[in-house]
Motif scaffolding. Structure first.
Motif, PDB file in Angstrom:
ATOM      1  N   TRP A  28       0.688  -1.089   0.072  1.00  0.00           N
ATOM      2  CA  TRP A  28      -0.023  -0.067  -0.039  1.00  0.00           C
ATOM      3  C   TRP A  28       0.823   1.438  -0.044  1.00  0.00           C
ATOM      4  O   TRP A  28       0.531   2.213  -0.714  1.00  0.00           O
ATOM      5  CB  TRP A  28      -0.742  -0.248   1.241  1.00  0.00           C
ATOM      6  N   SER A  29       1.984   1.242   0.718  1.00  0.00           N
ATOM      7  CA  SER A  29       2.859   2.511   0.963  1.00  0.00           C
ATOM      8  C   SER A  29       3.281   2.975  -0.567  1.00  0.00           C
ATOM      9  O   SER A  29       3.635   3.801  -0.664  1.00  0.00           O
ATOM     10  CB  SER A  29       3.890   2.338   2.070  1.00  0.00           C
TER      11      SER A  29
ATOM     12  N   TRP B 147       0.613   4.146  -2.616  1.00  0.00           N
ATOM     13  CA  TRP B 147      -0.158   5.485  -2.248  1.00  0.00           C
ATOM     14  C   TRP B 147       1.045   6.771  -1.935  1.00  0.00           C
ATOM     15  O   TRP B 147       0.591   7.797  -2.279  1.00  0.00           O
ATOM     16  CB  TRP B 147      -0.925   5.281  -1.074  1.00  0.00           C
TER      17      TRP B 147
ATOM     18  N   GLY C 213      -9.928   6.393  -0.672  1.00  0.00           N
ATOM     19  CA  GLY C 213      -9.394   6.074   0.685  1.00  0.00           C
ATOM     20  C   GLY C 213     -10.579   5.803   1.738  1.00  0.00           C
ATOM     21  O   GLY C 213     -10.484   5.304   2.767  1.00  0.00           O
TER      22      GLY C 213
ATOM     23  N   SER D   8     -11.690   2.586   3.160  1.00  0.00           N
ATOM     24  CA  SER D   8     -11.219   1.919   4.174  1.00  0.00           C
ATOM     25  C   SER D   8     -12.112   2.288   5.589  1.00  0.00           C
ATOM     26  O   SER D   8     -12.213   1.188   6.551  1.00  0.00           O
ATOM     27  CB  SER D   8      -9.808   2.561   4.662  1.00  0.00           C
TER      28      SER D   8
ATOM     29  N   ALA E  51      -5.760  -7.682  -2.479  1.00  0.00           N
ATOM     30  CA  ALA E  51      -4.682  -6.859  -2.734  1.00  0.00           C
ATOM     31  C   ALA E  51      -3.785  -7.262  -3.933  1.00  0.00           C
ATOM     32  O   ALA E  51      -3.666  -6.524  -4.752  1.00  0.00           O
ATOM     33  CB  ALA E  51      -3.757  -6.795  -1.561  1.00  0.00           C
TER      34      ALA E  51
ATOM     35  N   SER F 277      -5.477  -6.036  -7.017  1.00  0.00           N
ATOM     36  CA  SER F 277      -5.322  -4.561  -7.517  1.00  0.00           C
ATOM     37  C   SER F 277      -3.965  -4.215  -7.783  1.00  0.00           C
ATOM     38  O   SER F 277      -3.909  -3.114  -8.570  1.00  0.00           O
ATOM     39  CB  SER F 277      -5.524  -3.916  -5.683  1.00  0.00           C
TER      40      SER F 277
ATOM     41  N   ILE G 299      -7.425  -1.712  -2.958  1.00  0.00           N
ATOM     42  CA  ILE G 299      -6.184  -1.877  -2.140  1.00  0.00           C
ATOM     43  C   ILE G 299      -6.603  -1.406  -0.702  1.00  0.00           C
ATOM     44  O   ILE G 299      -5.910  -1.718   0.334  1.00  0.00           O
ATOM     45  CB  ILE G 299      -4.963  -1.016  -2.718  1.00  0.00           C
ATOM     46  N   HIS G 300      -7.291  -0.213  -0.547  1.00  0.00           N
ATOM     47  CA  HIS G 300      -7.835   0.337   0.611  1.00  0.00           C
ATOM     48  C   HIS G 300      -8.710  -0.692   1.416  1.00  0.00           C
ATOM     49  O   HIS G 300      -8.529  -1.021   2.648  1.00  0.00           O
ATOM     50  CB  HIS G 300      -8.414   1.522   0.575  1.00  0.00           C
TER      51      HIS G 300
ATOM     52  N   LEU H  31      -6.273  -3.540   2.358  1.00  0.00           N
ATOM     53  CA  LEU H  31      -5.460  -2.930   3.787  1.00  0.00           C
ATOM     54  C   LEU H  31      -6.136  -3.088   5.069  1.00  0.00           C
ATOM     55  O   LEU H  31      -5.563  -3.292   6.082  1.00  0.00           O
ATOM     56  CB  LEU H  31      -4.662  -1.870   3.381  1.00  0.00           C
TER      57      LEU H  31
ATOM     58  N   ALA I  48       5.330  -3.042  -5.228  1.00  0.00           N
ATOM     59  CA  ALA I  48       4.400  -3.617  -4.370  1.00  0.00           C
ATOM     60  C   ALA I  48       3.962  -5.079  -4.577  1.00  0.00           C
ATOM     61  O   ALA I  48       3.737  -5.462  -3.449  1.00  0.00           O
ATOM     62  CB  ALA I  48       2.937  -2.595  -4.919  1.00  0.00           C
TER      63      ALA I  48
END
Length: 405
Positions: free
Chosen positions: A246-247, A250, A276, A279, A306, A309, A330-331, A334, A390
């Motif tokens: 995710w990091s 994003w 987002g 989430s 994920a 994604s 992805i949100h 996560l 990722a």
């Protein structure tokens, strides 16, 4: 002879019997709401720099990819702060600890607002992120106070606040930075942090705990704690892989959206963070699923989502619609993984604050390393390089824990 009138002190009407639990439930709800809002504001501090990178680069006469490392500095600072401060939740007075960290975070944010260059800004961001570990001092408290059958739901409420803060950092930060300049974003966050952090410190229960060990004793105990708990070890590695994926995506998204592929302004790119909000909506649902089906099944489903994604993000380098779907996926993945893994971490040992420290440090260390690689990957290989980072993190996170020890 008439019987004596009943004593006022011993008379309880049905209405009084019902009202007392209702008042207790109302106080508990308000307490949980305040913690969730405080979590949102303080968590946003970790991600303030990410949507402002193009503005920071312009003011310093460089490119956005050249200052992308500042976003990684914030995550590394948060991981360091967790190592030193979060284990104290098992032994220290949380009221004093939250109040003190609030003041330090506020001062560091003000320093970031007046920083003369990227070096000074990075130091201020590091200190602010290291001190803004307040959410991870509050989550174990919420888990301890919650009824066992609703523990994951209560944890999910705080996690929803955390991700709402992350979204606000990108959306509000981008809009405010475009309108007023990036320095005012840090200044405004300093004010919000001071107000919400001190308000939360006031309502926390007063705890008188005997001092046990030193500041470093909590860090020293973490490796042994993870060795004794395979469930905690597995939760740590899986969240490190998920959060890293995710990091990488994003924190680099602003570079893609403001670059040649789409050419959006910083404010418009910041609006992309509204995806987002998925989430915040998924967190309560994930909490209910964990309470009903268990953490392992929820984490497995999150990893599958994920994995889907990542190729969608790669396609999103040219097709905006694919980027929308990927952001939602992805949100959702996560936050579902986070609710499940953190609930497992908080309930698998007798020292929830230390276990939570190991869990969150692992997650943010994975996120910091992935985003640190994502900047050079974007510079050398473009958006496809970020997607490769990722995907690699997802493979590591699941593959390292797929075999039972």
């Amino acid at each position: 002879m008439p019987s004596p009138a009943p004593s006022r002190a011993t008379t309880r009407t049905p209405a009084m019997t019902v009202a007392a639990p209702q008042r207790a439930d109302r106080r508990s709800t308000l307490f949980l709401l305040l913690i969730a809002v405080c979590t949102a504001v303080t968590a946003a501090n970790i991600y303030l720099a990410a949507p402002l990178l193009p503005l920071i680069a312009r003011d310093n006469g460089t490119t956005a990819s050249a200052v992308a490392w500042i976003a990684s500095v914030a995550q590394l600072g948060y991981a360091v702060g967790l190592l030193f401060f979060a284990p104290l939740g098992d032994s220290a007075n949380r009221r004093r600890l939250v109040g003190g960290l609030t003041v330090v975070t506020t001062v560091a944010l003000v320093a970031a607002a007046v920083a003369p260059g990227t070096g000074a800004l990075a130091v201020a961001v590091f200190v602010a992120a290291a001190a803004t570990v307040i959410p991870q001092l509050l989550v174990p408290l919420v888990a301890q106070r919650a009824p066992a059958e609703r523990r994951a739901r209560h944890v999910a409420a705080v996690i929803a606040g955390l991700f709402t803060g992350i979204v606000a950092a990108r959306v509000v930060g981008g809009l405010a930075g475009q309108a007023f300049g990036w320095r005012w974003v840090f200044a405004g966050s300093a004010v919000l942090t001071l107000v919400l952090g001190l308000a939360t410190a006031v309502v926390l229960p007063s705890e008188h705990r005997p001092r046990t060990g030193s500041l470093l004793s909590g860090i020293a105990a973490l490796p042994g704690l993870m060795r004794r708990s395979p469930d905690l070890w597995r939760a740590c590695l899986r969240q490190a892989g998920m959060f890293g994926a995710w990091s990488a995506l994003w924190t680099s998204l602003a570079l893609l959206l403001t670059g040649p592929a789409y050419g959006l302004s910083t404010a418009t790119a910041g609006l992309f963070g509204l995806f987002g909000l998925a989430s915040s909506a998924v967190a309560p649902l994930a909490g209910g699923l964990v309470d009903r089906f268990g953490a392992q099944k929820v984490v497995r489903s999150a990893y599958l989502l994920a994995a889907v994604s990542v190729p969608l993000f790669w396609l999103g380098g040219h097709v905006m619609a694919a980027l929308w779907v990927a952001a939602l996926a992805i949100h959702a993945a996560l936050v579902a993984s986070h609710v499940a893994n953190q609930t497992l971490a908080l309930t698998t040992t007798s020292t929830p604050a230390a276990a939570n420290t190991a869990y969150v440090v692992s997650g943010f260390a994975g996120g910091a390393l992935a985003s640190l690689l994502a900047g050079p990957a974007f510079g050398h290989f473009g958006w496809g390089g970020v997607c490769a980072v990722a995907g690699l993190w997802l493979v590591i996170g699941w593959g390292a824990t797929a075999v039972r020890r």
